[in-house]
Design an enzyme around this catalytic site. Structure first.
Site, PDB file in Angstrom:
ATOM      1  N   LYS A  82      -2.358  30.192 -35.431  1.00  0.00           N
ATOM      2  CA  LYS A  82      -2.697  29.125 -36.781  1.00  0.00           C
ATOM      3  C   LYS A  82      -4.349  28.792 -37.094  1.00  0.00           C
ATOM      4  O   LYS A  82      -4.289  29.167 -35.345  1.00  0.00           O
ATOM      5  CB  LYS A  82      -2.086  27.442 -35.740  1.00  0.00           C
ATOM      6  CG  LYS A  82      -1.947  26.509 -36.970  1.00  0.00           C
ATOM      7  CD  LYS A  82      -0.712  26.321 -37.680  1.00  0.00           C
ATOM      8  CE  LYS A  82      -0.213  25.624 -38.206  1.00  0.00           C
ATOM      9  NZ  LYS A  82       0.979  25.698 -39.428  1.00  0.00           N
ATOM     10  N   GLY A 181       4.669  13.544 -49.261  1.00  0.00           N
ATOM     11  CA  GLY A 181       3.910  15.376 -49.699  1.00  0.00           C
ATOM     12  C   GLY A 181       5.173  16.329 -50.379  1.00  0.00           C
ATOM     13  O   GLY A 181       5.767  16.055 -50.394  1.00  0.00           O
TER      14      GLY A 181
END
Length: 348
Positions: A82, A181
């Site tokens: 990540k 979102g």
């Protein structure tokens, strides 16, 4: 461009933690590789205004570990990693910053593939791709992974509903979607089409009201989520929403959502189970996005993505059946399934 990469001390069990900086481009980012046992690490890049480096490191390491588990469970031939860019995506992000981030990814020599996450769009990733071939989720290729994430969560939610309520028919089920979102909105649309009675919440009030009007949904304030009478909770915002306190207040019998790291700590899963609430581990159900990204990395068509989504729903079914038969938590069963996949013999 004055890019520097500095290796920081990675937590035990992690392979690498890198601080990437380019003052001219305004870049300050962390890239974490948790595991490459099953293949190169893959996971999105998030941009967030962290209060300090400690908070950013805490987030990127948790997210990277989650990607290892997610990619293993989805059988993608990828490890877990990540990246986080420290800053406000609304005011600080520039094409030069994203190109500098791409150069940082490229300097890792293919050990990490990046894509979109919170605060990063396909257009941003296209700027990063100008400096590396290890940036994916591009328009014209696999594209925005959000719809695939939402589709995977929806399929897994229906599997969970069948185990918890005896039917995957969502007609009349009160479902609260927390966060609107790209993923949360797409999931809300699917739930509305399936006949669910929606309650929506988001910090963006105009977007919340517009979505509620379009989908015929109720709304609640973000701080009133755990006061609602609901059947299913779908956390689709940031992580850590399931705490000791919220576990005691929650009325839902099923939790299935797209947010990463929904549990504030592992013990919350026990607290939820003690109240008869089934929690579907987020890293299992929200794998649709990385499945889409993996198709671009490996050069596979849409049919491969759909097969992998079907397989994820099948694993949720298997996980819940095993949990029921053994009296263990679904999260424990899922972790054991991943551990078997990450064993040296299996990885080889």
């Amino acid at each position: 461009m004055v890019l520097t990469l500095t290796d920081l001390t990675a937590p035990q069990g992690f392979q690498r933690l890198v601080l990437a900086q380019d003052p001219q481009a305004g870049l300050r980012a962390l890239i974490c590789l948790h595991s490459t046992a099953l293949g190169p690490a893959a996971g999105g890049c998030r941009m967030w205004a962290y209060p300090d480096d400690e908070a950013a490191i805490h987030d990127v390491t948790r997210l990277a570990r989650g990607m290892t588990y997610k990619n293993a469970m989805a059988d993608l031939g990828l490890g877990g990693g990540k990246a986080v860019i420290i800053g406000d995506a609304r005011t600080d992000k520039t094409p030069a910053m994203m190109r500098a981030f791409g150069a940082a990814v490229d300097a890792l020599g293919g050990t990490y593939w990046t894509a979109e996450d919170v605060g990063i769009s396909p257009a941003d990733m296209a700027h990063a791709a100008e400096a590396t071939r290890f940036a994916v989720g591009l328009s014209g290729a696999s594209g925005d992974p959000s719809p695939w994430t939402a589709e995977g969560v929806f399929r897994c939610l229906r599997v969970g509903a069948r185990h918890v309520f005896g039917s995957d028919d969502l007609t009349g089920r009160r479902v609260l979607v927390q966060g609107l979102g790209h993923v949360g909105m797409s999931l809300a649309e699917k739930l509305a089409a399936a006949g669910a009675r929606l309650i929506l919440t988001d910090i963006n009030q105009p977007a919340l009201e517009a979505a509620a009007t379009r989908l015929g949904a109720q709304t609640c304030a973000p701080d009133q989520v755990f006061d609602q009478q609901i059947d299913i909770l779908a956390p689709c915002a940031l992580g850590g929403v399931l705490t000791d306190d919220s576990a005691q207040a929650l009325t839902a019998r099923l939790i299935c959502g797209a947010a990463n790291n929904q549990l504030a700590h592992d013990g919350v899963a026990d607290a939820l189970a003690a109240r008869g609430i089934t929690y579907l581990p987020d890293y299992v159900v929200n794998a649709g996005g990385i499945i889409s990204v993996a198709s671009e990395i490996h050069g596979h068509p849409d049919a491969w993505r759909l097969d992998r989504l079907t397989a994820i729903a099948g694993r949720v079914d298997q996980m819940l059946a095993r949990a029921r038969d053994t009296g263990r938590l679904p999260a424990q069963v899922a972790d054991e399934m991943v551990a078997a996949m990450l064993s040296p013999r299996r990885a080889a």
